[in-house]
Write an enzyme that holds these catalytic residues in place. Structure first.
Site, PDB file in Angstrom:
ATOM      1  N   ALA A 172       0.854  -1.188   0.000  1.00 22.03           N
ATOM      2  CA  ALA A 172       0.000   0.000   0.000  1.00 22.03           C
ATOM      3  C   ALA A 172       0.889   1.237   0.000  1.00 22.03           C
ATOM      4  O   ALA A 172       1.812   1.346   0.815  1.00 22.03           O
ATOM      5  CB  ALA A 172      -0.910   0.004   1.217  1.00 22.03           C
ATOM      6  N   ILE A 202       4.160  -1.422   3.444  1.00 25.08           N
ATOM      7  CA  ILE A 202       3.655  -0.051   3.322  1.00 25.08           C
ATOM      8  C   ILE A 202       4.770   0.836   2.783  1.00 25.08           C
ATOM      9  O   ILE A 202       5.896   0.803   3.279  1.00 25.08           O
ATOM     10  CB  ILE A 202       3.192   0.518   4.681  1.00 25.08           C
ATOM     11  CG1 ILE A 202       2.243  -0.448   5.403  1.00 25.08           C
ATOM     12  CG2 ILE A 202       2.536   1.882   4.472  1.00 25.08           C
ATOM     13  CD1 ILE A 202       0.934  -0.693   4.724  1.00 25.08           C
ATOM     14  N   LYS A 203       4.442   1.616   1.777  1.00 27.56           N
ATOM     15  CA  LYS A 203       5.366   2.635   1.277  1.00 27.56           C
ATOM     16  C   LYS A 203       4.835   3.988   1.712  1.00 27.56           C
ATOM     17  O   LYS A 203       3.670   4.318   1.456  1.00 27.56           O
ATOM     18  CB  LYS A 203       5.468   2.569  -0.250  1.00 27.56           C
ATOM     19  CG  LYS A 203       6.343   3.670  -0.864  1.00 27.56           C
ATOM     20  CD  LYS A 203       6.416   3.523  -2.378  1.00 27.56           C
ATOM     21  CE  LYS A 203       7.192   4.668  -3.021  1.00 27.56           C
ATOM     22  NZ  LYS A 203       7.295   4.513  -4.497  1.00 27.56           N
ATOM     23  N   THR A 204       5.669   4.762   2.380  1.00 28.39           N
ATOM     24  CA  THR A 204       5.220   6.055   2.868  1.00 28.39           C
ATOM     25  C   THR A 204       6.382   7.040   2.830  1.00 28.39           C
ATOM     26  O   THR A 204       7.490   6.706   2.422  1.00 28.39           O
ATOM     27  CB  THR A 204       4.639   5.937   4.286  1.00 28.39           C
ATOM     28  OG1 THR A 204       3.883   7.117   4.587  1.00 28.39           O
ATOM     29  CG2 THR A 204       5.718   5.745   5.346  1.00 28.39           C
TER      30      THR A 204
END
Length: 291
Positions: A172, A202-204
């Protein structure tokens, strides 16, 4: 096929040693099945539990932006230095050589452009095509707090359910709406929601204040986005701080392929992520490798 001649009974069963089954010890993946753990073990180095992803999927909504005009000329020379390639299926099929044998995180959301509202995305790849392309994960944006938040979360849920059926991890990607603050409180909310929905990665974005809280509050691995192009020294400092505060890797695009020397830059990023080099030492490496 083995024949029936000279069959010998087994004798050495090592009855004094219990059987071991070593799982891939990555944050949050202990309960995942074998196929999904196997894919994650290709994305994240089994020794360091970290990854350097090369993102060049920007064209799915930006078109031929600077540095991505010719993937075969500008990006292909970087493939061998990346742990993972992140791209669209169109570029994968048309440009990326199958013999490069690199794990792929496949961009699986789209249907928008820079001319319209960015959060208005749809699932853009069927899971059977992601499997057909031998992807190691599929990725989609999730826009918490944006106009199309509900649809973006539904997209992620749809991909997660499809991925669980075939052992495909889902990454995500926390997109930021035009009016959203890029701070710890927002990214803690966005990353946790995506993980609670079942995303395995998770990529943030990295933030200067409170990133360690974002990483600690997310039960699955976080990789940071490179974001806009920074001076090389600053980009390496961002990498170092993110890894030091709990990130499991980076997924960088512009800060590598728009660098003065992209090969030297990806080598320097690799040194930070996998060898715990400081930003200063990594920048020295960049300068020494720079052509």
């Amino acid at each position: 096929m083995a024949d029936l001649d000279d069959i010998k009974d087994g004798k050495d069963f090592h009855t004094d040693k219990p059987q071991t089954n070593t799982l891939f010890a990555l944050k949050g993946c202990g309960a995942l099945d074998w196929g999904m753990q196997s894919r994650l073990a290709r994305i994240f180095n089994p020794k360091t539990r970290k990854t350097v992803m090369l993102a060049f999927d920007h064209g799915y909504f930006q078109g031929p932006t600077t540095g991505l005009e010719r993937i075969d000329i500008n990006i292909a020379p970087l493939f061998e230095y990346a742990d993972v390639l992140m791209c669209t299926r169109g570029i994968l099929r048309s440009v990326v050589p199958p013999a490069i044998n690199k794990p792929v995180v496949l961009r699986a959301s789209g249907a928008n452009s820079i001319l319209t509202e960015l959060s208005n995305e749809a699932v853009a790849v069927a899971m059977d095509d992601a499997v057909r392309l031998n992807s190691c994960a599929a990725a989609a944006q999730v826009y918490i707090g944006s106009e199309h938040e509900h649809q973006s979360i539904k997209n992620i849920i749809q991909l997660i359910d499809a991925g669980l059926r075939v052992g495909m991890p889902i990454m995500a990607v926390t997109g930021v709406g035009k009016d959203m603050a890029r701070d710890q409180r927002y990214f803690s909310l966005a990353t946790r929601i995506a993980a609670e929905m079942g995303a395995q990665i998770i990529k943030t974005y990295y933030v200067d204040k409170g990133f360690e809280r974002i990483a600690a509050g997310c039960p699955v691995p976080i990789v940071i986005a490179g974001g806009k192009k920074l001076p090389e020294r600053e980009a390496l400092e961002m990498c170092y701080q993110a890894i030091d505060q709990g990130a499991s890797g980076v997924d960088m695009g512009r800060n590598i392929f728009q660098s003065e020397d992209p090969v030297a830059m990806i080598k320097a990023v690799h040194a930070v992520v996998h060898h715990n080099e400081t930003a200063e030492r990594a920048y020295e490496l960049f300068l020494s490798e720079k052509g």
